[in-house]
Design an enzyme around this catalytic site. Structure first.
Site, mmCIF file in Angstrom:
data_model
loop_
_atom_site.group_PDB
_atom_site.id
_atom_site.type_symbol
_atom_site.label_atom_id
_atom_site.label_comp_id
_atom_site.label_asym_id
_atom_site.label_seq_id
_atom_site.Cartn_x
_atom_site.Cartn_y
_atom_site.Cartn_z
ATOM 1 N N LYS A 17 78.725 45.131 49.916
ATOM 2 C CA LYS A 17 77.515 45.201 49.075
ATOM 3 C C LYS A 17 77.117 43.859 48.472
ATOM 4 O O LYS A 17 75.932 43.607 48.272
ATOM 5 C CB LYS A 17 77.715 46.216 47.950
ATOM 6 C CG LYS A 17 77.636 47.653 48.440
ATOM 7 C CD LYS A 17 77.703 48.609 47.271
ATOM 8 C CE LYS A 17 77.814 50.051 47.733
ATOM 9 N NZ LYS A 17 78.282 50.925 46.647
ATOM 10 N N LYS B 284 78.413 55.614 57.827
ATOM 11 C CA LYS B 284 78.538 56.789 56.963
ATOM 12 C C LYS B 284 77.166 57.272 56.490
ATOM 13 O O LYS B 284 76.277 56.468 56.252
ATOM 14 C CB LYS B 284 79.392 56.389 55.750
ATOM 15 C CG LYS B 284 79.789 57.535 54.861
ATOM 16 C CD LYS B 284 80.417 57.031 53.567
ATOM 17 C CE LYS B 284 79.370 56.783 52.506
ATOM 18 N NZ LYS B 284 79.876 56.858 51.125
ATOM 19 N N LYS C 226 74.186 58.223 50.373
ATOM 20 C CA LYS C 226 72.958 58.534 49.638
ATOM 21 C C LYS C 226 72.205 57.289 49.178
ATOM 22 O O LYS C 226 71.023 57.334 48.950
ATOM 23 C CB LYS C 226 73.265 59.425 48.448
ATOM 24 C CG LYS C 226 73.937 58.692 47.294
ATOM 25 C CD LYS C 226 73.904 59.519 46.050
ATOM 26 C CE LYS C 226 75.214 60.238 45.823
ATOM 27 N NZ LYS C 226 76.338 59.317 45.571
HETATM 28 P P1 ADP Z 1 77.776 58.039 48.189
HETATM 29 O O1 ADP Z 1 78.443 57.228 49.224
HETATM 30 O O2 ADP Z 1 76.919 59.128 48.758
HETATM 31 O O3 ADP Z 1 77.104 57.248 47.095
HETATM 32 P P2 ADP Z 1 79.642 58.967 46.103
HETATM 33 O O4 ADP Z 1 80.322 57.689 45.827
HETATM 34 O O5 ADP Z 1 78.745 59.534 45.070
HETATM 35 O O6 ADP Z 1 78.945 58.879 47.531
HETATM 36 O O7 ADP Z 1 80.727 60.026 46.514
HETATM 37 C C1 ADP Z 1 80.787 61.386 46.099
HETATM 38 C C2 ADP Z 1 81.782 62.085 46.986
HETATM 39 O O8 ADP Z 1 81.192 62.353 48.254
HETATM 40 C C3 ADP Z 1 83.021 61.245 47.273
HETATM 41 O O9 ADP Z 1 84.149 62.099 47.266
HETATM 42 C C4 ADP Z 1 82.793 60.710 48.661
HETATM 43 O O10 ADP Z 1 83.993 60.462 49.353
HETATM 44 C C5 ADP Z 1 82.031 61.862 49.291
HETATM 45 N N1 ADP Z 1 81.172 61.395 50.377
HETATM 46 C C6 ADP Z 1 80.116 60.548 50.268
HETATM 47 N N2 ADP Z 1 79.543 60.355 51.464
HETATM 48 C C7 ADP Z 1 80.275 61.074 52.356
HETATM 49 C C8 ADP Z 1 80.180 61.286 53.766
HETATM 50 N N3 ADP Z 1 79.230 60.725 54.479
HETATM 51 N N4 ADP Z 1 81.085 62.102 54.362
HETATM 52 C C9 ADP Z 1 82.068 62.690 53.633
HETATM 53 N N5 ADP Z 1 82.206 62.541 52.299
HETATM 54 C C10 ADP Z 1 81.327 61.740 51.665
#
Ligand code: ADP
Length: 331
Positions: A112, A197, A200
């Site tokens: 990032k 991945k 969001k």
């Molecule tokens: P993001 O990457 O969407 O910002 P967060 O850091 O808010 O995600 O993560 C919230 C939860 O969702 C965490 O436990 C993370 O491991 C899981 N998570 C986020 N993206 C994925 C994905 N593409 N597949 C599986 N789990 C995910």
């Protein structure tokens, strides 16, 4: 009883990856079997250029979606990170245990920081240090297990390392936690780029299924998913990442395992169609409940207020103990 902690970051609309990788298990398993806390980790949304009004809006939406996904405030504690001072209080102590080098090795920082620089902005110091705050989120509650997708493994490893180091230097204080990723869909991939991945905070909408996408939008996104050259439906994460991703999503949504499911299809089109319907069905009850909850924002606020009170009570003694152990005078 096992203590479980996990959270979501309000940096964008929650995705199918968040749901299948994390939230669904929190609702279906963790809150029933453990003493569980789930948190909207809003301080983590401030590590990159942000719009205050958007963070507020997304925090409210994330909390509402946690409840819509089935978290029951009678069974678990749902709260917002910034409402509980203990997280930031402990984070500073852990900064005194972590090293500069280990922070600079964190994958998310390495990815990032150049992105922020390329956008012409400066890199916030918090982008370097937030994994320590994340360790504080986890350690403040004496957490045993952290149910997360596998993108978070390195962060939980850091929390483990800091707990062990702190305990070794200053006397046993923290529980050493472990990550518990799901068996299927531990990493849901972007439908337009199955080597990345589904995240969001990414900009590319068409490859990301959001929890609040209308059924027809979900169908369109899944039907347009990038697949691989070749026509056979086989489960091969390395060689056929696009098809493997669809098989994993299907398996996570309707049960079964991706390898066995691959045998039931002889075309990508049929696989996409079933996957789209399975996702629509999984999201339907979440969206219905979300609509109901949006009509009663006072209820969501009450849940968060009560959740923060409970969380504070749990974290306070642990963080006070850490302050004493590291050599600070009791207040
Ligand atoms: P993001 O990457 O969407 O910002 P967060 O850091 O808010 O995600 O993560 C919230 C939860 O969702 C965490 O436990 C993370 O491991 C899981 N998570 C986020 N993206 C994925 C994905 N593409 N597949 C599986 N789990 C995910």
């Amino acid at each position: 009883m096992t203590r479980v902690f996990s959270g979501v970051k309000p940096t964008g609309h929650l995705t199918l990856g968040n749901y299948l990788g994390a939230m669904r298990r929190w609702a279906e398993v963790d809150q029933h079997q453990a003493d569980a806390l789930f948190c909207v980790v809003d301080l983590h949304a401030l590590t990159v250029d942000h719009d205050p009004a958007r963070v507020r809006r997304l925090s409210r939406q994330a909390a509402t979606l946690l409840l819509a996904a089935g978290l029951d405030p009678e069974l678990c504690t749902v709260f917002v990170q910034s409402h509980v001072d203990e997280h930031a209080r402990l984070s500073y102590l852990l900064e005194c245990v972590a090293s500069d080098g280990e922070m600079r090795r964190m994958i998310q920082y390495k990815e990032k920081a150049p992105r922020e620089q390329a956008r012409g902005g400066s890199v916030r110091l918090s982008l370097l240090t937030y994994p320590v705050l994340m360790a504080a989120d986890i350690l403040a509650y004496g957490t045993h297990e952290v149910p997360v997708g596998d993108d978070q493994t390195q962060h939980v490893e850091l929390a483990r390392d800091l707990a062990v180091r702190f305990n070794h230097r200053y006397g046993h204080t923290f529980v050493v936690p472990k990550a518990t990723p799901p068996k299927v869909a531990a990493r849901v991939m972007n439908l337009q780029d199955p080597t990345a991945k589904m995240g969001k905070s990414d900009d590319s909408g068409p490859g990301i299924v959001y929890l609040l996408d209308e059924p027809d939008v979900v169908r369109k996104k899944v039907m347009r998913a990038v697949t691989d050259s070749g026509r056979e439906v086989v489960y091969d994460r390395e060689g056929r990442p696009g098809v493997a991703n669809l098989l994993e999503i299907l398996a996570a949504c309707q049960g079964g395992n991706p390898e066995a499911l691959s045998g039931a299809y002889d075309s990508y089109g049929a696989l996409k169609k079933d996957t789209a319907e399975a996702v629509v069905e999984v999201l339907r009850p979440v969206q219905e409940r979300h609509r109901e909850l949006c009509a009663d924002p006072a209820y969501v606020e009450r849940v968060l207020r009560r959740g923060a009170e409970k969380a504070r009570e749990m974290a306070r003694p642990m963080v006070d103990a850490a302050y004493r152990a590291i050599g600070l005078l009791p207040a």
